[in-house]
Design a protein around this motif. Structure first.
Motif, PDB file in Angstrom:
ATOM      1  N   GLY A   1     -20.784 -30.231  15.251  1.00 22.13           N
ATOM      2  CA  GLY A   1     -21.207 -28.867  15.348  1.00 22.13           C
ATOM      3  C   GLY A   1     -21.787 -28.383  14.047  1.00 22.13           C
ATOM      4  O   GLY A   1     -21.570 -28.934  12.984  1.00 22.13           O
ATOM      5  N   LYS A   2     -22.541 -27.313  14.173  1.00 21.06           N
ATOM      6  CA  LYS A   2     -23.128 -26.704  13.000  1.00 21.06           C
ATOM      7  C   LYS A   2     -22.671 -25.266  12.890  1.00 21.06           C
ATOM      8  O   LYS A   2     -22.247 -24.659  13.861  1.00 21.06           O
ATOM      9  N   SER A   3     -22.746 -24.741  11.692  1.00 23.57           N
ATOM     10  CA  SER A   3     -22.408 -23.346  11.450  1.00 23.57           C
ATOM     11  C   SER A   3     -23.686 -22.525  11.434  1.00 23.57           C
ATOM     12  O   SER A   3     -24.764 -23.038  11.155  1.00 23.57           O
ATOM     13  N   VAL A   4     -23.536 -21.254  11.732  1.00 21.40           N
ATOM     14  CA  VAL A   4     -24.664 -20.341  11.676  1.00 21.40           C
ATOM     15  C   VAL A   4     -24.376 -19.314  10.599  1.00 21.40           C
ATOM     16  O   VAL A   4     -23.327 -18.675  10.601  1.00 21.40           O
ATOM     17  N   ASN A   5     -25.305 -19.187   9.669  1.00 19.92           N
ATOM     18  CA  ASN A   5     -25.251 -18.130   8.673  1.00 19.92           C
ATOM     19  C   ASN A   5     -26.242 -17.069   9.145  1.00 19.92           C
ATOM     20  O   ASN A   5     -27.448 -17.323   9.186  1.00 19.92           O
ATOM     21  N   PHE A   6     -25.740 -15.903   9.507  1.00 20.15           N
ATOM     22  CA  PHE A   6     -26.613 -14.892  10.082  1.00 20.15           C
ATOM     23  C   PHE A   6     -27.603 -14.322   9.075  1.00 20.15           C
ATOM     24  O   PHE A   6     -28.547 -13.634   9.455  1.00 20.15           O
ATOM     25  N   ASN A   7     -27.444 -14.640   7.794  1.00 19.73           N
ATOM     26  CA  ASN A   7     -28.443 -14.236   6.800  1.00 19.73           C
ATOM     27  C   ASN A   7     -29.787 -14.887   7.076  1.00 19.73           C
ATOM     28  O   ASN A   7     -30.823 -14.356   6.705  1.00 19.73           O
ATOM     29  N   GLN A   8     -29.769 -16.045   7.742  1.00 19.72           N
ATOM     30  CA  GLN A   8     -31.031 -16.718   8.057  1.00 19.72           C
ATOM     31  C   GLN A   8     -31.871 -15.930   9.051  1.00 19.72           C
ATOM     32  O   GLN A   8     -33.052 -16.216   9.245  1.00 19.72           O
ATOM     33  N   TYR A   9     -31.268 -14.927   9.688  1.00 19.06           N
ATOM     34  CA  TYR A   9     -31.977 -14.116  10.669  1.00 19.06           C
ATOM     35  C   TYR A   9     -32.374 -12.748  10.118  1.00 19.06           C
ATOM     36  O   TYR A   9     -32.751 -11.868  10.889  1.00 19.06           O
ATOM     37  N   ASP A  10     -32.308 -12.578   8.792  1.00 13.29           N
ATOM     38  CA  ASP A  10     -32.710 -11.293   8.191  1.00 13.29           C
ATOM     39  C   ASP A  10     -34.103 -10.899   8.664  1.00 13.29           C
ATOM     40  O   ASP A  10     -35.019 -11.729   8.686  1.00 13.29           O
ATOM     41  N   GLY A  11     -34.238  -9.651   9.063  1.00 13.40           N
ATOM     42  CA  GLY A  11     -35.527  -9.142   9.517  1.00 13.40           C
ATOM     43  C   GLY A  11     -35.824  -9.425  10.974  1.00 13.40           C
ATOM     44  O   GLY A  11     -36.876  -9.028  11.472  1.00 13.40           O
ATOM     45  N   LYS A  12     -34.930 -10.105  11.663  1.00 13.36           N
ATOM     46  CA  LYS A  12     -35.134 -10.421  13.072  1.00 13.36           C
ATOM     47  C   LYS A  12     -34.137  -9.649  13.927  1.00 13.36           C
ATOM     48  O   LYS A  12     -33.092  -9.219  13.456  1.00 13.36           O
ATOM     49  N   VAL A  13     -34.481  -9.500  15.177  1.00 14.11           N
ATOM     50  CA  VAL A  13     -33.538  -8.969  16.161  1.00 14.11           C
ATOM     51  C   VAL A  13     -32.798 -10.165  16.726  1.00 14.11           C
ATOM     52  O   VAL A  13     -33.418 -11.134  17.173  1.00 14.11           O
ATOM     53  N   VAL A  14     -31.464 -10.110  16.679  1.00 17.00           N
ATOM     54  CA  VAL A  14     -30.645 -11.240  17.133  1.00 17.00           C
ATOM     55  C   VAL A  14     -29.743 -10.779  18.269  1.00 17.00           C
ATOM     56  O   VAL A  14     -28.959  -9.843  18.102  1.00 17.00           O
ATOM     57  N   LEU A  15     -29.864 -11.429  19.387  1.00 16.86           N
ATOM     58  CA  LEU A  15     -28.971 -11.193  20.507  1.00 16.86           C
ATOM     59  C   LEU A  15     -27.897 -12.277  20.431  1.00 16.86           C
ATOM     60  O   LEU A  15     -28.211 -13.464  20.490  1.00 16.86           O
ATOM     61  N   VAL A  16     -26.653 -11.863  20.251  1.00 13.97           N
ATOM     62  CA  VAL A  16     -25.529 -12.793  20.171  1.00 13.97           C
ATOM     63  C   VAL A  16     -24.780 -12.716  21.487  1.00 13.97           C
ATOM     64  O   VAL A  16     -24.298 -11.650  21.876  1.00 13.97           O
ATOM     65  N   ASP A  17     -24.706 -13.847  22.158  1.00 10.99           N
ATOM     66  CA  ASP A  17     -24.083 -13.895  23.475  1.00 10.99           C
ATOM     67  C   ASP A  17     -22.809 -14.728  23.407  1.00 10.99           C
ATOM     68  O   ASP A  17     -22.854 -15.912  23.097  1.00 10.99           O
ATOM     69  N   PHE A  18     -21.672 -14.097  23.658  1.00 13.78           N
ATOM     70  CA  PHE A  18     -20.391 -14.802  23.744  1.00 13.78           C
ATOM     71  C   PHE A  18     -20.218 -15.228  25.190  1.00 13.78           C
ATOM     72  O   PHE A  18     -20.307 -14.404  26.093  1.00 13.78           O
ATOM     73  N   TRP A  19     -19.968 -16.502  25.392  1.00 13.47           N
ATOM     74  CA  TRP A  19     -19.963 -17.033  26.750  1.00 13.47           C
ATOM     75  C   TRP A  19     -19.018 -18.218  26.848  1.00 13.47           C
ATOM     76  O   TRP A  19     -18.471 -18.674  25.858  1.00 13.47           O
ATOM     77  N   ALA A  20     -18.883 -18.714  28.060  1.00 15.04           N
ATOM     78  CA  ALA A  20     -18.088 -19.915  28.310  1.00 15.04           C
ATOM     79  C   ALA A  20     -18.676 -20.645  29.514  1.00 15.04           C
ATOM     80  O   ALA A  20     -19.232 -20.020  30.420  1.00 15.04           O
ATOM     81  N   HIS A  37     -35.722 -15.556  25.113  1.00 15.20           N
ATOM     82  CA  HIS A  37     -35.960 -16.367  23.917  1.00 15.20           C
ATOM     83  C   HIS A  37     -37.393 -16.912  23.913  1.00 15.20           C
ATOM     84  O   HIS A  37     -38.105 -16.808  22.912  1.00 15.20           O
ATOM     85  N   GLY A  38     -37.801 -17.484  25.029  1.00 15.88           N
ATOM     86  CA  GLY A  38     -39.140 -18.047  25.106  1.00 15.88           C
ATOM     87  C   GLY A  38     -40.237 -17.011  24.964  1.00 15.88           C
ATOM     88  O   GLY A  38     -41.270 -17.254  24.338  1.00 15.88           O
ATOM     89  N   LYS A  39     -40.013 -15.848  25.523  1.00 16.25           N
ATOM     90  CA  LYS A  39     -41.030 -14.805  25.531  1.00 16.25           C
ATOM     91  C   LYS A  39     -41.182 -14.110  24.178  1.00 16.25           C
ATOM     92  O   LYS A  39     -42.287 -13.761  23.773  1.00 16.25           O
ATOM     93  N   SER A  42     -41.353 -15.859  19.151  1.00 12.82           N
ATOM     94  CA  SER A  42     -42.455 -15.868  18.183  1.00 12.82           C
ATOM     95  C   SER A  42     -42.682 -14.500  17.546  1.00 12.82           C
ATOM     96  O   SER A  42     -43.390 -14.385  16.553  1.00 12.82           O
ATOM     97  N   ARG A  43     -42.025 -13.466  18.089  1.00 10.79           N
ATOM     98  CA  ARG A  43     -42.162 -12.111  17.557  1.00 10.79           C
ATOM     99  C   ARG A  43     -40.909 -11.673  16.805  1.00 10.79           C
ATOM    100  O   ARG A  43     -40.709 -10.483  16.578  1.00 10.79           O
ATOM    101  N   GLY A  44     -40.059 -12.645  16.408  1.00 12.98           N
ATOM    102  CA  GLY A  44     -38.899 -12.305  15.580  1.00 12.98           C
ATOM    103  C   GLY A  44     -37.628 -12.019  16.349  1.00 12.98           C
ATOM    104  O   GLY A  44     -36.708 -11.403  15.829  1.00 12.98           O
ATOM    105  N   PHE A  45     -37.549 -12.486  17.582  1.00 13.33           N
ATOM    106  CA  PHE A  45     -36.355 -12.293  18.413  1.00 13.33           C
ATOM    107  C   PHE A  45     -35.617 -13.619  18.531  1.00 13.33           C
ATOM    108  O   PHE A  45     -36.218 -14.637  18.857  1.00 13.33           O
TER     109      PHE A  45
END
Length: 109
Positions: A1-20, A37-39, A42-45
């Motif tokens: 697994g990899k970790s996510v540092n949310f700083n890498q998304y600075d300036g973007k809109v991030v949708l975080v989905d908790f799921w199972a 995501h696909g749509k 490319s515009r920072g989402f």
């Protein structure tokens, strides 16, 4: 697994989905999240899925491959859920969040 540092998304809109993988509403939302995501990627989402499965990363990786999920998916745990205020109620933090009260989407900018 990899970790996510949310700083890498600075300036973007991030949708975080908790799921199972075992959550029917979560599973039904994946095609819509993939489409968003696909749509708009490319515009920072960005979409980041945080799996609250306790069955392990191998099962989640197989599920991601089977569902052809194009966005970043990482494993979460009870502490991650608590940090995001997911599944917070009177239950012990040592218990996994319950579906579907726990699976939730958060948008951060």
């Amino acid at each position: 697994g990899k970790s996510v540092n949310f700083n890498q998304y600075d300036g973007k809109v991030v949708l975080v989905d908790f799921w199972a993988t075992w959550c029917p509403p979560c599973r039904r939302s994946i095609p819509d999240l993939s489409e968003l995501h696909g749509k708009y990627n490319s515009r920072g989402f960005e979409v980041v899925g945080i799996s609250l499965d306790q069955s392990g990363p191998d099962k989640v990786a197989r599920f991601v491959e089977q569902m052809k999920i194009p966005y970043t998916v990482v494993m979460g745990n009870v502490q991650v859920a608590a940090d995001w205020n997911i599944g917070s109620d009177d239950r012990s933090r040592s218990q996994p969040p319950r579906c579907c009260n726990s699976c939730r989407t958060v948008i951060r900018r």
